[in-house]
Design a protein around this motif. Structure first.
Motif, PDB file in Angstrom:
ATOM      1  N   ALA A 153      42.397  40.927  38.283  1.00 53.73           N
ATOM      2  CA  ALA A 153      41.667  39.747  38.651  1.00 53.73           C
ATOM      3  C   ALA A 153      40.348  40.144  37.714  1.00 53.73           C
ATOM      4  CB  ALA A 153      42.202  38.919  39.609  1.00 53.73           C
ATOM      5  N   ASN A 154      39.154  40.689  39.354  1.00 54.94           N
ATOM      6  CA  ASN A 154      38.257  40.373  39.268  1.00 54.94           C
ATOM      7  C   ASN A 154      36.998  42.040  39.042  1.00 54.94           C
ATOM      8  OD1 ASN A 154      38.105  37.847  39.635  1.00 54.94           O
ATOM      9  ND2 ASN A 154      38.397  38.037  42.003  1.00 54.94           N
ATOM     10  N   GLU A 176      44.271  41.267  25.151  1.00 56.59           N
ATOM     11  CA  GLU A 176      45.754  40.885  26.055  1.00 56.59           C
ATOM     12  C   GLU A 176      46.869  41.309  25.983  1.00 56.59           C
ATOM     13  OE1 GLU A 176      46.498  36.293  28.029  1.00 56.59           O
ATOM     14  OE2 GLU A 176      44.992  36.361  26.181  1.00 56.59           O
ATOM     15  N   LYS A 204      36.155  39.928  33.482  1.00 58.16           N
ATOM     16  CA  LYS A 204      36.991  39.271  34.183  1.00 58.16           C
ATOM     17  C   LYS A 204      36.358  40.000  35.767  1.00 58.16           C
ATOM     18  CE  LYS A 204      40.718  38.675  32.084  1.00 58.16           C
ATOM     19  NZ  LYS A 204      40.958  37.933  31.456  1.00 58.16           N
ATOM     20  N   TRP A 248      37.749  43.723  27.819  1.00 57.21           N
ATOM     21  CA  TRP A 248      37.806  42.791  28.218  1.00 57.21           C
ATOM     22  C   TRP A 248      38.274  41.920  29.744  1.00 57.21           C
ATOM     23  CZ3 TRP A 248      43.338  41.617  30.371  1.00 57.21           C
ATOM     24  CH2 TRP A 248      42.991  40.316  29.799  1.00 57.21           C
ATOM     25  N   LEU A 249      38.469  43.693  30.210  1.00 52.25           N
ATOM     26  CA  LEU A 249      38.967  43.838  31.893  1.00 52.25           C
ATOM     27  C   LEU A 249      37.145  43.672  32.543  1.00 52.25           C
ATOM     28  CD1 LEU A 249      40.934  46.245  32.422  1.00 52.25           C
ATOM     29  CD2 LEU A 249      41.421  44.098  32.971  1.00 52.25           C
TER      30      LEU A 249
END
Length: 118
Positions: free
Chosen positions: A73-74, A49, A117, A113-114
């Motif tokens: 975000a997705n 992050e 999402k 991390w992404l």
């Protein structure tokens, strides 16, 4: 005499073309060679992050909502971790490559991390 020279050049060019056709790699082989290999790392969400805030929010927004770059975000529901990693390493469209700005492990951490999402 001129015809013999020209026909010799023509046949030499044809022979060279045939040799190259069978020795040069195909599209699939070139694409596989160009695909970066993601290193094995344990995901650190805090570090990922922080790296995203430092390197990505100017284009992708502080909430990953998009802006100059697409919304992330997705992104995990659309792309897998390998594709996200490859995009960060090589860049895409207007996005620059980050392979010289971040370590491979940092890029892998961001990609993992992404990918969560969804």
């Amino acid at each position: 005499m001129h015809k013999w020279i020209m026909s010799g050049v023509f046949f030499a060019a044809c022979a060279l073309a045939i040799v190259l056709m069978f020795t040069l790699p195909g599209k699939e082989e070139v694409a596989e060679e160009a695909k970066p290999t993601m290193p094995e790392v344990a995901m650190d969400a805090g570090q990922a992050e922080a790296l995203v805030k430092t390197n990505c929010i100017t284009c992708h927004g502080d909430q990953l909502q998009g802006g100059v770059g697409p919304a992330l975000a997705n992104i995990g529901s659309k792309d897998d971790v390998e594709k996200i990693y490859s995009t960060i390493v090589k860049g895409k469209g207007g996005m620059p490559s980050f392979k010289d700005k971040l370590k491979d492990e940092e890029i892998a951490n961001i990609a993992m991390w992404l990918a969560e999402k969804k």
